[in-house]
Design a protein around this motif. Structure first.
Motif, PDB file in Angstrom:
ATOM      1  N   CYS A  66      56.917  44.248  33.758  1.00  0.00           N
ATOM      2  CA  CYS A  66      55.566  43.893  33.314  1.00  0.00           C
ATOM      3  C   CYS A  66      54.505  44.597  34.153  1.00  0.00           C
ATOM      4  N   GLN A  67      53.364  44.885  33.519  1.00  0.00           N
ATOM      5  CA  GLN A  67      52.197  45.308  34.279  1.00  0.00           C
ATOM      6  C   GLN A  67      51.673  44.095  35.047  1.00  0.00           C
ATOM      7  N   ILE A  68      50.960  44.345  36.149  1.00  0.00           N
ATOM      8  CA  ILE A  68      50.597  43.271  37.064  1.00  0.00           C
ATOM      9  C   ILE A  68      49.087  43.174  37.208  1.00  0.00           C
ATOM     10  N   VAL A  69      48.552  41.956  37.022  1.00  0.00           N
ATOM     11  CA  VAL A  69      47.146  41.660  37.294  1.00  0.00           C
ATOM     12  C   VAL A  69      47.120  40.489  38.273  1.00  0.00           C
ATOM     13  N   LEU A  70      46.362  40.624  39.365  1.00  0.00           N
ATOM     14  CA  LEU A  70      46.404  39.641  40.445  1.00  0.00           C
ATOM     15  C   LEU A  70      45.101  38.860  40.561  1.00  0.00           C
ATOM     16  N   LEU A  71      45.224  37.531  40.648  1.00  0.00           N
ATOM     17  CA  LEU A  71      44.076  36.636  40.807  1.00  0.00           C
ATOM     18  C   LEU A  71      44.320  35.749  42.029  1.00  0.00           C
ATOM     19  N   PRO A  72      44.175  36.284  43.247  1.00  0.00           N
ATOM     20  CA  PRO A  72      44.471  35.483  44.444  1.00  0.00           C
ATOM     21  C   PRO A  72      43.484  34.338  44.612  1.00  0.00           C
ATOM     22  N   TYR A  73      44.004  33.228  45.138  1.00  0.00           N
ATOM     23  CA  TYR A  73      43.182  32.035  45.295  1.00  0.00           C
ATOM     24  C   TYR A  73      43.099  31.598  46.754  1.00  0.00           C
ATOM     25  N   LEU A  74      44.188  31.747  47.494  1.00  0.00           N
ATOM     26  CA  LEU A  74      44.236  31.332  48.891  1.00  0.00           C
ATOM     27  C   LEU A  74      44.381  32.545  49.800  1.00  0.00           C
ATOM     28  N   CYS A  75      44.194  32.298  51.106  1.00  0.00           N
ATOM     29  CA  CYS A  75      44.146  33.380  52.083  1.00  0.00           C
ATOM     30  C   CYS A  75      45.387  34.264  52.061  1.00  0.00           C
ATOM     31  N   ASP A  76      46.588  33.662  52.083  1.00  0.00           N
ATOM     32  CA  ASP A  76      47.788  34.496  52.118  1.00  0.00           C
ATOM     33  C   ASP A  76      47.950  35.267  50.815  1.00  0.00           C
ATOM     34  N   GLN A  77      47.447  34.696  49.714  1.00  0.00           N
ATOM     35  CA  GLN A  77      47.511  35.397  48.434  1.00  0.00           C
ATOM     36  C   GLN A  77      46.575  36.605  48.417  1.00  0.00           C
ATOM     37  N   VAL A  78      45.444  36.480  49.103  1.00  0.00           N
ATOM     38  CA  VAL A  78      44.544  37.625  49.245  1.00  0.00           C
ATOM     39  C   VAL A  78      45.240  38.750  50.005  1.00  0.00           C
ATOM     40  N   LEU A  79      45.948  38.376  51.083  1.00  0.00           N
ATOM     41  CA  LEU A  79      46.660  39.386  51.864  1.00  0.00           C
ATOM     42  C   LEU A  79      47.797  40.020  51.061  1.00  0.00           C
ATOM     43  N   ASN A  80      48.503  39.207  50.279  1.00  0.00           N
ATOM     44  CA  ASN A  80      49.552  39.765  49.426  1.00  0.00           C
ATOM     45  C   ASN A  80      48.963  40.724  48.402  1.00  0.00           C
ATOM     46  N   THR A  81      47.786  40.371  47.875  1.00  0.00           N
ATOM     47  CA  THR A  81      47.122  41.230  46.893  1.00  0.00           C
ATOM     48  C   THR A  81      46.705  42.546  47.529  1.00  0.00           C
ATOM     49  N   ARG A  82      46.170  42.487  48.764  1.00  0.00           N
ATOM     50  CA  ARG A  82      45.813  43.718  49.460  1.00  0.00           C
ATOM     51  C   ARG A  82      47.058  44.595  49.670  1.00  0.00           C
ATOM     52  N   LEU A  83      48.168  43.927  50.025  1.00  0.00           N
ATOM     53  CA  LEU A  83      49.417  44.660  50.208  1.00  0.00           C
ATOM     54  C   LEU A  83      49.819  45.361  48.916  1.00  0.00           C
ATOM     55  N   MET A  84      49.724  44.657  47.823  1.00  0.00           N
ATOM     56  CA  MET A  84      50.121  45.219  46.522  1.00  0.00           C
ATOM     57  C   MET A  84      49.195  46.353  46.103  1.00  0.00           C
ATOM     58  N   THR A  85      47.886  46.129  46.214  1.00  0.00           N
ATOM     59  CA  THR A  85      46.950  47.118  45.686  1.00  0.00           C
ATOM     60  C   THR A  85      46.778  48.318  46.595  1.00  0.00           C
ATOM     61  N   GLU A  86      46.776  48.083  47.893  1.00  0.00           N
ATOM     62  CA  GLU A  86      46.513  49.183  48.820  1.00  0.00           C
ATOM     63  C   GLU A  86      47.783  49.878  49.283  1.00  0.00           C
ATOM     64  N   GLU A  87      48.783  49.086  49.673  1.00  0.00           N
ATOM     65  CA  GLU A  87      49.987  49.681  50.226  1.00  0.00           C
ATOM     66  C   GLU A  87      50.928  50.199  49.143  1.00  0.00           C
ATOM     67  N   LEU A  88      50.988  49.495  48.019  1.00  0.00           N
ATOM     68  CA  LEU A  88      51.982  49.844  46.999  1.00  0.00           C
ATOM     69  C   LEU A  88      51.397  50.560  45.800  1.00  0.00           C
TER      70      LEU A  88
END
Length: 430
Positions: free
Chosen positions: A350-372
């Protein structure tokens, strides 16, 4: 090969923690080891179907003591809003006598824990090894849980200049800040006193963050890999969903899920519904009823059900997420980027769209969008086959999926982890 060992597992009372702990328990049991799984009584029924080795994995239900402020009958994080988390942690602490009695009676070799910072004290007193097993990302640990960390600011030596907070993340930071303050002392105390640190991740995705944690805490970090469950081919997608999804073209359905703990404000919930409607695509949104509403139906925008009745469903109960993601009609996964959902995203098509809500989810989103994903955050439709940005994201996603599902990678991590534990138990290290 050494003798089989006996492990206790005592995760935080949230299904996002208990479920991956049980996946790890299955891996230990598969290798002949015994596991006693400590959990709230109410949670056992919801987790039993994940127990693939009932002869080796025994559930040990705990009575959750009454705590002023914790609603009657609440035993897990999914029973309460995040703002009441402090009362559930207090109730968890009050189970210490029950945990210690079980350790004394059953004499395990190891005890895995995360939020119960006092476990190393109990373990040491009874000559048991303690293992702090993180089911959140190594990135989150490196950013928030090393000595000198400050919420929202990258700590000294943090191995990425990309994964930082922006003003747009203010809501997530605010909603997490009080919870974080309560957890920081608990987890860092556990980190400093446990015998071993382990993380549910792999070096192919988070190697530099694992190295950073090792350098900060001066001890080896053991990796289990993503600890995704084995696909059980005997279990089929419920007829309700298979019949509904079968009517749509391959890759055309948007699936949106935000986890068991997130409860949106009513206006946020309605914006999510209207946004999925405006895509013009078929969709399944699986979220809890918003704050102030008992049911999904009473909170839906006016006229919404009638307008989308042939192509859209909003569902307020549990769904078989891995099986839904594997259905050929599902082409996009909108999620909160909790760590479990992040892995499920990466190994899906699936294609991925991220809607982070909490702090660790924001960091996971940064990891996904920036690192990957090479920083592809510009506004674009990932479902649009002609989109340049969408195409780049799809190529990067495919590359990462191929790494993660390559033969032997995931099983290699778990096999090495179990072997390391066996050696640690056999050598009787202090």
């Amino acid at each position: 090969m050494g003798k089989q060992f006996h492990a206790f597992m005592f995760p935080w009372f949230a299904f996002g923690h208990m479920t991956p702990y049980l996946h790890l328990a299955n891996k230990l049991a598969e290798n002949g080891h015994r596991v006693t799984f400590l959990l709230p009584k109410k949670a056992q029924k919801q987790l039993e179907h994940h127990n693939l080795f009932p002869d080796n994995i025994v559930f040990h239900p705990l009575t959750i003591p009454h705590v002023d402020g914790l609603p009657t009958g609440a035993e897990t994080a999914s029973d309460i809003p995040i703002s009441l988390g402090k009362f559930l942690t207090a109730a968890m602490d009050l189970t210490r006598d029950q945990v210690e009695a079980a350790v004394c009676a059953l004499r395990p070799d190891l005890i895995f824990f995360d939020f119960a910072y006092w476990v190393p004290e109990v373990a040491k007193e009874h000559r048991v090894k303690s293992v702090l097993y993180f089911v959140v990302s190594a990135n989150s640990i490196a950013h928030e849980l090393v000595p000198g960390s400050e919420l929202g600011v990258s700590p000294p030596g943090y191995p990425s200049s990309k994964v930082v907070y922006r003003e747009q993340d203010a809501h997530a930071l605010f909603s997490f800040s009080m919870f974080f303050e309560r957890l920081y002392h608990r987890i860092t105390t556990g980190l400093m006193n446990c015998n071993f640190i382990s993380v549910r991740t792999c070096k192919e995705v988070e190697g530099k963050f694992c190295d950073y944690i090792e350098s900060q805490y001066q001890r080896k970090v053991l990796l289990t890999g993503p600890m995704l469950p084995e696909q059980d081919n005997s279990k089929a997608l419920e007829d309700r969903w298979s019949h509904w999804l079968n009517q749509f073209e391959p890759g055309s359905v948007i699936y949106c899920a935000l986890g068991s703990q997130i409860k949106l404000e009513k206006d946020q919930f309605q914006e999510l519904c209207l946004g999925t409607e405006l895509t013009g695509l078929p969709f399944l949104v699986a979220v809890k009823p918003p704050k102030g509403s008992e049911t999904i139906q009473e909170a839906l925008p006016e006229g919404f059900e009638e307008r989308v009745k042939n192509r859209g469903v909003v569902w307020g109960e549990w769904v078989q997420q891995p099986l839904i993601l594997a259905h050929p009609s599902v082409g996009c996964f909108v999620n909160h980027c909790g760590f479990g959902s992040m892995w499920e995203s990466l190994v899906s098509d699936c294609q991925i769209v991220l809607l982070p809500y909490l702090c660790d989810q924001v960091l996971n989103t940064r990891l996904m969008t920036e690192e990957l994903e090479d920083g592809s955050r510009r506004r674009a439709s990932v479902m649009d086959k002609d989109s340049e940005v969408g195409g780049r994201v799809r190529r990067n996603h495919t590359r990462m999926k191929e790494i993660l599902v390559s033969p032997g990678l995931l099983t290699g991590y778990t096999d090495k982890f179990v072997e390391t534990l066996q050696n640690l138990v056999d050598s009787n290290l202090e």
